[in-house]
Design a protein around this motif. Structure first.
Motif, PDB file in Angstrom:
ATOM      1  N   LEU A  40       0.858  -1.180   0.000  1.00 58.32           N
ATOM      2  CA  LEU A  40       0.000   0.000   0.000  1.00 58.32           C
ATOM      3  C   LEU A  40       0.896   1.231   0.000  1.00 58.32           C
ATOM      4  CD1 LEU A  40      -2.772   1.385   0.275  1.00 58.32           C
ATOM      5  CD2 LEU A  40      -2.486   1.212   2.767  1.00 58.32           C
ATOM      6  N   CYS A  41       0.845   2.003  -1.078  1.00 55.94           N
ATOM      7  CA  CYS A  41       1.639   3.228  -1.200  1.00 55.94           C
ATOM      8  C   CYS A  41       0.763   4.422  -0.829  1.00 55.94           C
ATOM      9  CB  CYS A  41       2.162   3.393  -2.621  1.00 55.94           C
ATOM     10  SG  CYS A  41       3.340   2.129  -3.106  1.00 55.94           S
ATOM     11  N   ILE A  42       1.268   5.252   0.059  1.00 56.62           N
ATOM     12  CA  ILE A  42       0.549   6.455   0.496  1.00 56.62           C
ATOM     13  C   ILE A  42       1.389   7.667   0.104  1.00 56.62           C
ATOM     14  CG2 ILE A  42      -0.516   7.652   2.427  1.00 56.62           C
ATOM     15  CD1 ILE A  42      -0.520   4.991   3.947  1.00 56.62           C
ATOM     16  N   THR A  43       0.870   8.468  -0.803  1.00 54.85           N
ATOM     17  CA  THR A  43       1.625   9.605  -1.320  1.00 54.85           C
ATOM     18  C   THR A  43       0.872  10.900  -1.068  1.00 54.85           C
ATOM     19  OG1 THR A  43       2.440   8.179  -3.107  1.00 54.85           O
ATOM     20  CG2 THR A  43       2.822  10.539  -3.325  1.00 54.85           C
ATOM     21  N   LYS A  44       1.545  11.847  -0.455  1.00 51.58           N
ATOM     22  CA  LYS A  44       0.952  13.161  -0.272  1.00 51.58           C
ATOM     23  C   LYS A  44       1.164  13.983  -1.536  1.00 51.58           C
ATOM     24  CE  LYS A  44       0.649  16.965   3.037  1.00 51.58           C
ATOM     25  NZ  LYS A  44       1.187  17.575   4.278  1.00 51.58           N
ATOM     26  N   ARG A  45       0.203  14.829  -1.849  1.00 48.24           N
ATOM     27  CA  ARG A  45       0.276  15.638  -3.060  1.00 48.24           C
ATOM     28  C   ARG A  45       1.586  16.412  -3.121  1.00 48.24           C
ATOM     29  NH1 ARG A  45      -4.766  19.410  -3.895  1.00 48.24           N
ATOM     30  NH2 ARG A  45      -5.741  17.352  -3.950  1.00 48.24           N
ATOM     31  N   GLU A  46       2.208  16.403  -4.297  1.00 57.50           N
ATOM     32  CA  GLU A  46       3.465  17.097  -4.611  1.00 57.50           C
ATOM     33  C   GLU A  46       4.707  16.389  -4.039  1.00 57.50           C
ATOM     34  OE1 GLU A  46       3.124  21.144  -3.385  1.00 57.50           O
ATOM     35  OE2 GLU A  46       1.566  21.633  -4.849  1.00 57.50           O
ATOM     36  N   GLN A  47       4.520  15.250  -3.375  1.00 55.22           N
ATOM     37  CA  GLN A  47       5.672  14.464  -2.957  1.00 55.22           C
ATOM     38  C   GLN A  47       5.997  13.442  -4.036  1.00 55.22           C
ATOM     39  OE1 GLN A  47       4.702  12.809   0.865  1.00 55.22           O
ATOM     40  NE2 GLN A  47       5.335  14.638   1.977  1.00 55.22           N
ATOM     41  N   LYS A  48       7.278  13.210  -4.255  1.00 59.32           N
ATOM     42  CA  LYS A  48       7.693  12.311  -5.333  1.00 59.32           C
ATOM     43  C   LYS A  48       7.847  10.865  -4.876  1.00 59.32           C
ATOM     44  CE  LYS A  48      10.172  15.919  -7.876  1.00 59.32           C
ATOM     45  NZ  LYS A  48      11.480  16.338  -8.445  1.00 59.32           N
ATOM     46  N   VAL A  49       7.996  10.652  -3.576  1.00 57.71           N
ATOM     47  CA  VAL A  49       8.198   9.297  -3.078  1.00 57.71           C
ATOM     48  C   VAL A  49       7.269   9.055  -1.887  1.00 57.71           C
ATOM     49  CG1 VAL A  49      10.602   9.162  -3.803  1.00 57.71           C
ATOM     50  CG2 VAL A  49      10.049  10.076  -1.544  1.00 57.71           C
ATOM     51  N   SER A  50       7.105   7.774  -1.564  1.00 59.22           N
ATOM     52  CA  SER A  50       6.266   7.428  -0.422  1.00 59.22           C
ATOM     53  C   SER A  50       6.692   6.071   0.111  1.00 59.22           C
ATOM     54  CB  SER A  50       4.795   7.371  -0.840  1.00 59.22           C
ATOM     55  OG  SER A  50       4.597   6.354  -1.802  1.00 59.22           O
ATOM     56  N   GLN A  77       0.116   4.944  11.917  1.00 52.34           N
ATOM     57  CA  GLN A  77       1.250   5.357  12.741  1.00 52.34           C
ATOM     58  C   GLN A  77       2.572   5.075  12.034  1.00 52.34           C
ATOM     59  OE1 GLN A  77       1.003   6.964  15.894  1.00 52.34           O
ATOM     60  NE2 GLN A  77       3.110   7.391  15.258  1.00 52.34           N
ATOM     61  N   ILE A  78       2.664   3.924  11.384  1.00 56.81           N
ATOM     62  CA  ILE A  78       3.884   3.587  10.633  1.00 56.81           C
ATOM     63  C   ILE A  78       4.113   4.607   9.530  1.00 56.81           C
ATOM     64  CG2 ILE A  78       4.877   1.920   9.006  1.00 56.81           C
ATOM     65  CD1 ILE A  78       3.672  -0.289  10.736  1.00 56.81           C
ATOM     66  N   TYR A  79       3.049   4.968   8.814  1.00 55.43           N
ATOM     67  CA  TYR A  79       3.199   5.973   7.762  1.00 55.43           C
ATOM     68  C   TYR A  79       3.672   7.305   8.338  1.00 55.43           C
ATOM     69  CZ  TYR A  79       2.120   9.591   4.420  1.00 55.43           C
ATOM     70  OH  TYR A  79       2.223  10.682   3.609  1.00 55.43           O
ATOM     71  N   GLN A  80       3.058   7.747   9.414  1.00 56.10           N
ATOM     72  CA  GLN A  80       3.428   9.028  10.018  1.00 56.10           C
ATOM     73  C   GLN A  80       4.866   9.006  10.545  1.00 56.10           C
ATOM     74  OE1 GLN A  80       0.217   9.322  12.829  1.00 56.10           O
ATOM     75  NE2 GLN A  80      -1.127  10.418  11.393  1.00 56.10           N
ATOM     76  N   ASP A  81       5.306   7.852  11.024  1.00 61.24           N
ATOM     77  CA  ASP A  81       6.684   7.735  11.509  1.00 61.24           C
ATOM     78  C   ASP A  81       7.697   7.800  10.376  1.00 61.24           C
ATOM     79  OD1 ASP A  81       5.774   7.514  14.080  1.00 61.24           O
ATOM     80  OD2 ASP A  81       5.957   5.333  14.188  1.00 61.24           O
ATOM     81  N   ASN A  82       7.237   7.562   9.145  1.00 61.75           N
ATOM     82  CA  ASN A  82       8.165   7.516   8.009  1.00 61.75           C
ATOM     83  C   ASN A  82       7.944   8.643   7.009  1.00 61.75           C
ATOM     84  OD1 ASN A  82       9.848   4.773   7.992  1.00 61.75           O
ATOM     85  ND2 ASN A  82       7.845   4.350   8.870  1.00 61.75           N
ATOM     86  N   THR A  83       7.220   9.677   7.390  1.00 64.92           N
ATOM     87  CA  THR A  83       6.998  10.785   6.464  1.00 64.92           C
ATOM     88  C   THR A  83       8.288  11.534   6.148  1.00 64.92           C
ATOM     89  OG1 THR A  83       6.374  12.152   8.374  1.00 64.92           O
ATOM     90  CG2 THR A  83       4.589  11.184   7.076  1.00 64.92           C
ATOM     91  N   SER A  84       9.331  11.356   6.963  1.00 66.32           N
ATOM     92  CA  SER A  84      10.611  12.019   6.692  1.00 66.32           C
ATOM     93  C   SER A  84      11.253  11.516   5.411  1.00 66.32           C
ATOM     94  CB  SER A  84      11.579  11.803   7.861  1.00 66.32           C
ATOM     95  OG  SER A  84      11.816  10.417   8.060  1.00 66.32           O
TER      96      SER A  84
END
Length: 315
Positions: A40-50, A77-84
């Motif tokens: 499952l890929c979660i990409t925020k708008r204007e971000q190139k990677v996820s 939570q895992i996604y939020q921990d890896n938004t960097s």
């Protein structure tokens, strides 16, 4: 709930939680030994990677009784921990001069990865292949890596010899070896699971039963893709010299190997049967390394097949 419905419901629930600024996509991701995991890929708008979060194990936990909402919260939570990850400068991937110190290697099974090996640089090693990847970053949730493909070599104007040379130097430095007795490993597991109820004397009693030979676990500092530590300079030699014996190497998984000081009571065939049985019953297909047992010789400083070569595919 069937698996396909579970995946869709996870994606839809997370989409509702995150909002329209995010795009969620389910995709099949090729992994070791010809397996495909559901990412499952979660990409925020204007971000190139996820980050890619694999759902297979979450479904198993759901079937074991973990509430669906708890699984959704954990994934979020895992996604939020890896938004960097999105903040990293990925232009570096086009500049090999900035990647040279990040090239490392791992081991995979040759016969079970023929399709993958046709697309990536590799070096043969017994029934295995040394392959290369970039060790880009490490977080509390895991590590960020990228497998090196043939088209990367072309873009970087490099070759297998240079990747191999760089990885020989980088891998032991970035991912140093870790060797522990099986007793120490079992005590650590017991301590983690028992918490305040842990009593070392009780565990000592459980582990005091006589065994044929002592077992040692060899991996790297991350515990991920650590079976390749058998290739580290002098790693096997130093341990063999310490125990004053040759070493039997059991491929526990791509992440670790088991070492047994050799004695003539050991049966290579029985050990090979045990490895094959454990691979099929305990180790996920994507983590299997080999059914083969190996022998390290103190005299020749070489690793060879212990017994006849095994030609099975790890499926």
């Amino acid at each position: 709930m069937v698996y396909e419905m579970f995946q869709t419901k996870i994606a839809d629930t997370l989409q509702s939680s995150l909002g329209s600024d995010y795009e969620l996509m389910l995709q099949k991701v090729p992994k070791n030994n010809g397996t495909l995991l559901d990412g499952l890929c979660i990409t925020k708008r204007e971000q190139k990677v996820s980050p890619t979060i694999y759902l297979n194990s979450y479904y198993e936990r759901y079937l074991e009784g973990i509430p669906f909402n708890s699984i959704v919260k954990e994934i979020l939570q895992i996604y939020q921990d890896n938004t960097s990850v999105a903040d990293l400068d990925f232009s570096v991937l086009n500049d090999f001069s900035r990647l040279r110190e990040k090239v490392v290697y791992k081991l995979i099974h040759t016969a079970s990865n023929k399709a993958l090996l046709s697309t990536i640089p590799s070096v043969p090693y017994l029934d295995l292949s040394i392959v290369f990847y970039l060790y880009l970053d490490k977080t509390d949730s895991g590590q960020m890596t990228a497998l090196i493909h043939n088209d990367h070599m072309e873009a970087w104007k490099t070759d297998i010899k240079e990747l191999y040379r760089l990885s020989l130097s980088n891998t032991p430095k970035l991912l140093p070896a870790q060797l522990r007795s099986m007793t120490a490993v079992m005590k650590a597991i017991a301590m983690e699971h028992l918490g305040s109820e842990y009593r070392e004397e009780f565990v000592d009693d459980l582990l005091s039963a006589p065994t044929v030979s002592p077992l040692y676990v060899l991996t790297n500092s991350s515990g991920i893709c650590g079976a390749c530590t058998i290739l580290y300079p002098n790693q096997l030699k130093n341990f063999a010299d310490m125990v004053e014996k040759d070493l039997v190497i059991l491929p526990s998984s791509i992440h670790e190997v088991l070492l047994i000081p050799y004695d003539d009571t050991l049966s290579f065939q029985e050990l090979a049967d045990m490895v094959s049985h454990i691979n099929r019953s305990e180790v996920p297909v994507e983590d299997r390394l080999s059914d083969q047992v190996y022998l390290y010789s103190r005299n020749s400083h070489t690793v060879t097949f212990a017994g006849p070569p095994v030609s099975s595919v790890l499926s």
